[in-house]
Design a protein around this motif. Structure first.
Motif, PDB file in Angstrom:
ATOM      1  N   ALA A 125       0.733  -1.006  -0.251  1.00 55.55           N
ATOM      2  CA  ALA A 125      -0.573  -0.037   0.231  1.00 55.55           C
ATOM      3  C   ALA A 125       0.305   1.649   0.067  1.00 55.55           C
ATOM      4  O   ALA A 125       0.249   2.402  -0.447  1.00 55.55           O
ATOM      5  N   LEU A 126       1.885   1.130   1.046  1.00 54.72           N
ATOM      6  CA  LEU A 126       2.854   2.041   0.851  1.00 54.72           C
ATOM      7  C   LEU A 126       3.156   2.271  -0.271  1.00 54.72           C
ATOM      8  O   LEU A 126       3.314   3.748  -1.190  1.00 54.72           O
ATOM      9  N   HIS A 127       3.718   1.816  -1.163  1.00 58.20           N
ATOM     10  CA  HIS A 127       4.460   2.155  -2.627  1.00 58.20           C
ATOM     11  C   HIS A 127       3.492   2.475  -3.518  1.00 58.20           C
ATOM     12  O   HIS A 127       3.553   3.439  -4.290  1.00 58.20           O
ATOM     13  N   ILE A 128       3.143   1.725  -3.969  1.00 54.29           N
ATOM     14  CA  ILE A 128       0.994   2.254  -4.215  1.00 54.29           C
ATOM     15  C   ILE A 128       0.773   3.165  -4.402  1.00 54.29           C
ATOM     16  O   ILE A 128       0.498   4.577  -5.012  1.00 54.29           O
ATOM     17  N   GLU A 129       0.614   4.255  -3.386  1.00 56.47           N
ATOM     18  CA  GLU A 129       0.753   5.582  -2.643  1.00 56.47           C
ATOM     19  C   GLU A 129       1.304   6.336  -2.756  1.00 56.47           C
ATOM     20  O   GLU A 129       1.329   7.291  -3.662  1.00 56.47           O
ATOM     21  N   SER A 130       2.415   5.781  -2.912  1.00 56.81           N
ATOM     22  CA  SER A 130       3.743   6.859  -3.602  1.00 56.81           C
ATOM     23  C   SER A 130       3.249   6.968  -5.135  1.00 56.81           C
ATOM     24  O   SER A 130       3.698   8.232  -5.113  1.00 56.81           O
ATOM     25  N   ILE A 131       3.099   5.751  -5.208  1.00 55.95           N
ATOM     26  CA  ILE A 131       3.624   5.929  -7.030  1.00 55.95           C
ATOM     27  C   ILE A 131       2.983   7.027  -7.521  1.00 55.95           C
ATOM     28  O   ILE A 131       2.366   7.465  -8.332  1.00 55.95           O
ATOM     29  N   ASP A 132       1.062   6.272  -7.157  1.00 56.25           N
ATOM     30  CA  ASP A 132      -0.354   7.596  -7.278  1.00 56.25           C
ATOM     31  C   ASP A 132      -0.396   8.944  -7.186  1.00 56.25           C
ATOM     32  O   ASP A 132      -0.518   9.786  -8.076  1.00 56.25           O
TER      33      ASP A 132
END
Length: 203
Positions: free
Chosen positions: A109-116
């Motif tokens: 979730a943290l990586h996807i949140e940052s990418i988004d």
């Protein structure tokens, strides 16, 4: 005959700095190597079996001298750039409609949140795929056979008609044993946009 292309995300589309992230974490946490407990917790988080709050709290309790933002920054340190040429490549494939396109990524979730947050075209990228599977959402992760079986079953696929592309040898070896065609790409010397040239034997 290849009918479905199954792509990893990191080091296939978005560049990762695995070595730099590890070096940064070891220095920040003042440890020489990651103990098995931390490695196991990372895997649980990738599999969606821990919430982000539980994950960050675990690291905070083990490294109380660090702020939560320090921990999150260290966790996201691995994420680098996403070359636009790769977006254009997958957009063209989507327009051509010659192959079914699936993304299958071990992430969290943290990586996807940052990418988004930082990647302006993330939603455009997602829209190119027929299915978009993230490990923390499906609660399975590569190289476990269950996630490959899940993708096959969900999409009524035959492994011999799929090409699975991943930069991690462990993942491509697991897929190969299940009958997938695989490309273990080297992100330092190979680019996904050249797949039809570099791996013409599959096409």
């Amino acid at each position: 005959m290849i009918k479905t292309l199954i792509f990893d995300f990191g080091n296939v589309f978005i560049n990762l700095d695995k070595e730099g992230a590890m070096a940064n974490a070891l220095e920040l946490f003042k440890i020489e190597e990651f103990p098995e407990e931390l490695v196991a917790m990372n895997a649980l988080y990738e599999q969606g079996l821990l919430s982000t709050e539980e994950f960050v709290d675990f690291y905070s309790s083990n490294f109380p001298e660090l702020s939560k933002s320090d921990i999150i920054d260290a966790w996201n340190h691995i994420l680098c750039d996403f070359p636009v040429r790769r977006l254009e490549f997958i957009q063209q494939l989507a327009r051509d409609k010659k192959y079914q396109l699936i993304l299958l990524s071990n992430t969290n979730a943290l990586h996807i949140e940052s990418i988004d947050k930082h990647l302006s075209f993330y939603e455009d990228f997602k829209a190119c795929f027929d299915k978009f599977y993230l490990s923390h959402e499906v609660m399975m992760r590569k190289p476990d056979a269950t996630i490959f079986d899940f993708v096959l079953s969900e999409n009524n696929l035959k492994p011999e008609e799929c090409l699975f592309i991943d930069d991690t040898t462990e993942n491509t070896e697991a897929a190969s044993t299940l009958g997938f065609n695989v490309w273990n790409n080297n992100p330092k010397t190979e680019d996904i946009i050249d797949v039809f040239t570099l791996k013409r034997e599959f096409f």
